[in-house]
Structures are given as C-alpha cells and as structure tokens.
Design an enzyme around this catalytic site. Sequence first.
Site, PDB file in Angstrom:
ATOM      1  N   SER A 177       0.799  -1.222   0.000  1.00 19.82           N
ATOM      2  CA  SER A 177       0.000   0.000   0.000  1.00 19.82           C
ATOM      3  C   SER A 177       0.832   1.273   0.000  1.00 19.82           C
ATOM      4  CB  SER A 177      -0.959  -0.006   1.187  1.00 19.82           C
ATOM      5  OG  SER A 177      -0.250  -0.182   2.393  1.00 19.82           O
ATOM      6  N   HIS A 205      -5.089  -3.054  -3.130  1.00 21.39           N
ATOM      7  CA  HIS A 205      -4.650  -2.122  -4.183  1.00 21.39           C
ATOM      8  C   HIS A 205      -4.496  -2.809  -5.539  1.00 21.39           C
ATOM      9  CE1 HIS A 205      -4.001   1.160  -1.370  1.00 21.39           C
ATOM     10  NE2 HIS A 205      -3.634   0.208  -0.534  1.00 21.39           N
ATOM     11  N   LYS A 236     -11.408   0.946  -2.800  1.00 19.04           N
ATOM     12  CA  LYS A 236     -10.335   1.670  -3.493  1.00 19.04           C
ATOM     13  C   LYS A 236     -10.682   1.784  -4.983  1.00 19.04           C
ATOM     14  CE  LYS A 236      -7.469   1.172   0.368  1.00 19.04           C
ATOM     15  NZ  LYS A 236      -6.791   0.286   1.280  1.00 19.04           N
TER      16      LYS A 236
HETATM   17  C1  LIG Z   1      -6.894   0.065   2.637  1.00 17.79           C
HETATM   18  C2  LIG Z   1      -6.371  -1.276   2.928  1.00 17.79           C
HETATM   19  C3  LIG Z   1      -7.110  -2.188   3.684  1.00 17.79           C
HETATM   20  C4  LIG Z   1      -8.388  -1.809   4.372  1.00 17.79           C
HETATM   21  O1  LIG Z   1      -9.433  -1.630   3.475  1.00 17.79           O
HETATM   22  P1  LIG Z   1     -10.671  -0.676   3.837  1.00 17.79           P
HETATM   23  O2  LIG Z   1     -11.738  -1.134   2.929  1.00 17.79           O
HETATM   24  O3  LIG Z   1     -10.216   0.726   3.592  1.00 17.79           O
HETATM   25  O4  LIG Z   1     -10.984  -0.911   5.281  1.00 17.79           O
HETATM   26  C5  LIG Z   1      -6.602  -3.462   3.831  1.00 17.79           C
HETATM   27  N1  LIG Z   1      -5.421  -3.819   3.280  1.00 17.79           N
HETATM   28  C6  LIG Z   1      -4.676  -2.951   2.573  1.00 17.79           C
HETATM   29  C7  LIG Z   1      -3.389  -3.408   1.978  1.00 17.79           C
HETATM   30  C8  LIG Z   1      -5.127  -1.651   2.375  1.00 17.79           C
HETATM   31  O5  LIG Z   1      -4.386  -0.785   1.693  1.00 17.79           O
END
Ligand SMILES: *Cc1c(COP(=O)(O)O)cnc(C)c1O
Length: 388
Positions: A177, A205, A236
Amino acid sequence: MDFLQTELEYLQKQSLFRRLKRLDGPQTARTTVENRPCILLSSNNYLGLADHPALKEAAVQAVAIWGAGAGGSRLTTGNYALYEELENTITRFKRTAAAIVFNTGYMANTGTITALAGDCDVIVSDELNHASIIDGCRLSRAKVMVCRHADTAHLAEILEQCRHYRRRLIITDGVFSMDGDIAPLPEIIALAERYDALLMVDDAHATGVLGRRGAGTAEHFHLEGRVPVQMGTLSKALGSAGGYVSGSRELIDYLRNKARSFIFSTAPPPAAAGAALEAVRMVEQQPELRQKLKENALFLRKGLAAAGYRVPDGETPVIPVHTGDAAKTMQMADELLEQGVFVTGIRPPSVPPGGSRLRVTVMATHAREELAYALQAFKEAGKKLGLI
Ligand SMILES: *Cc1c(COP(=O)(O)O)cnc(C)c1O
C-alpha cells in the site's frame, strides 16, 4: 488526563502530529482542499469510479429498494438479496467458488485472519503488510513471524523452522500500500505448497488494477486457483466501501460461521453494496479504464524520475517519493499544496521509522495536462527544499 497533552506535544515535536485536511468536493482529478482548487494526487479512487454517475445511481437505487441501513447482522435479519447478488458477482469476477462480503477491508482482514489461525498456529507476515493484517495477527493469538519485505529466502527459512506448528498461514499484500511494489507471488506460492502452508493475499490495491480482467495479483501472474484465500476491498479502485474474501465454498462457509467481524456487525449499508456491485460490472466491461490507469502511472513514474526523484520501477498507481524525515515530508506536502497539487505526506507509524515519503497515486481520470502540471510543481518544490 495529563498524558494526553504530553503525548500530543511529543507528536508535535517529532513532526508526527496528524491533522485532518478537509476536501470540499468528491475524489476527482481536480478537487478543492480547504478552499484551494488543486489536482488530487493521493486518492485510492484509481479508476475514478467513486463519483461516477453509474455508481451514484446504483447507490440511490439500492437505497430506494432496501433503505438506508440493513438493520441487523447478515446472520440475523440483515441478509438482503442485494448482498447475495454482490457476492455472486464477486465470485464470478474472481473466478473462485464463493465469496463473502464484509463492511470494510479492515474487518475482512481481522475477521478472516482470526478465524484461520489460533494459538497453535504460526502466521508469517511480510514486514510491510497493512495495519489491518497486523491487527488481525495480534488478535488471532497465533505466533507471528515477521518476514523481511518480499524476501523469499527469509520466508523459506521461517517456514523451515515452523514445521511443527499445527497450521502455517502466509499473508502478504499483493500490491504494497505504501510502496506500490508487487509481491513475488510465484515464489511465495511455491513455498506455501512445499511447506503445506495456507496462503492469503490482500488485494486491496490490486483489485480492479492488476490482471487482464482486473481480478488482482493472482491473475496478474496467471496463477488463478493457486491462492486459496484472496482478500480485497470494495473501497479503493471499486469506488465504494466494503471488503471481500473469495475462495472455496468450504472457506466461505467457514468464515460465515467463524469470522467475528462478519457475525457481530450490521450488514453493509445498501448504498455501498449497490455501488460496489455496479463497480465490479464496470471493471469487467471497461478494460480501457485499467489501460488508461497504467499509462498514467507509467507517465508519472517516468516524469518524477526525469525530474531527479528516486522512484522505483513499476506499473502500479502507487508511487512512493522518498523525502527523508517527517518534517521535510510535511514541508514538501505544504509546498505542493501551495502550488495546487494535493499529495499526502506519509509518516510513521504508517511507514517504518525513517521511511517518510509522499505517497503519490494516480487515477485513470487524470488528463495528461494535469499530470504535466503536477510534475512541474514537483520540480519547483523539490528544488526549493533541496530534494532534487
Ligand atoms: C486500505 C487497505 C485495507 C483496508 O481496506 P478498507 O476497505 O479501507 O478498510 C486493507 N489492506 C490494505 C493493503 C489496504 O491498503
């Protein structure tokens, strides 16, 4: 309550105090941050779906049919047909046997990890894995072995030492991330199979971004079917909110019975589920969005490198620009905002100590002129602060 002030002053002194920045509009290529029009270069809305008319319409429709709230956990009264349709669509998209949806990606990770590992087991976790994985590991009470980042020799060493545990669970981000690099999945899968370890990949991602159909990291490496636990978010690239896990029928039945964040939380808001459903369809039907994203990512990576920044090679939309210490990082973010470019400075504990950076992310919806403008701002700000 004196400790509150002491702790806050300490954070201020370390340049680690966090303040919320207010956006005055949606996650579009050009937006307004605290009354200042700027180019948004820090959003996870990679495909530009978060404010797409089709998603907004799907959210409105879902509210019209199902209401604003679900009224209960899926296992009590909250199991709307909408969620089953979303899970069936994710199942088809991921080409797995089944899928389960959680309220957030964070909850998908904590719920799944605690269900899969307990105090007789070991979890091997990459040192740069997301905080929600770290929290899931801690909650699980399993022995946690932290593996050096993307170091498969180290992973093999740890697995060799851990043969005597009841179960071995390997967890890795698919796309990291904060660094935007892709996990060495072929080697990790080979080790998981050799050491009889269960493999879980976090595609937060990678969903909608990697792979011919946007199905994520396993598809990117043509290794569909060899990652037994695939987790991702709907929040995302898919522009809505929620998390999912896809895998075998048994895995999903097991999680429905064992994942506490699924069992003990109200079902997702219908608006979020409706929008996510539309987003998966759009990802399936509009590969050109993914193509545009990749072209923009390559353009921005190349431009930043040409300007003199040390930018890693890669194709993902997450581009780390290392800026040195936390104070410098925040100065750089302020300077860029001054010039009309909004990039978030990332400091510990989101990254390891000394790893402060600007986390630049690009979207499919950025026009070339906007990216060129941002590159010019990076050149000027970087020269002013002595970074390039
Ligand atoms: C953003 C993220 C999450 C959490 O996801 P949300 O839907 O925002 O709670 C989990 N793992 C990674 C690698 C992330 O970047």
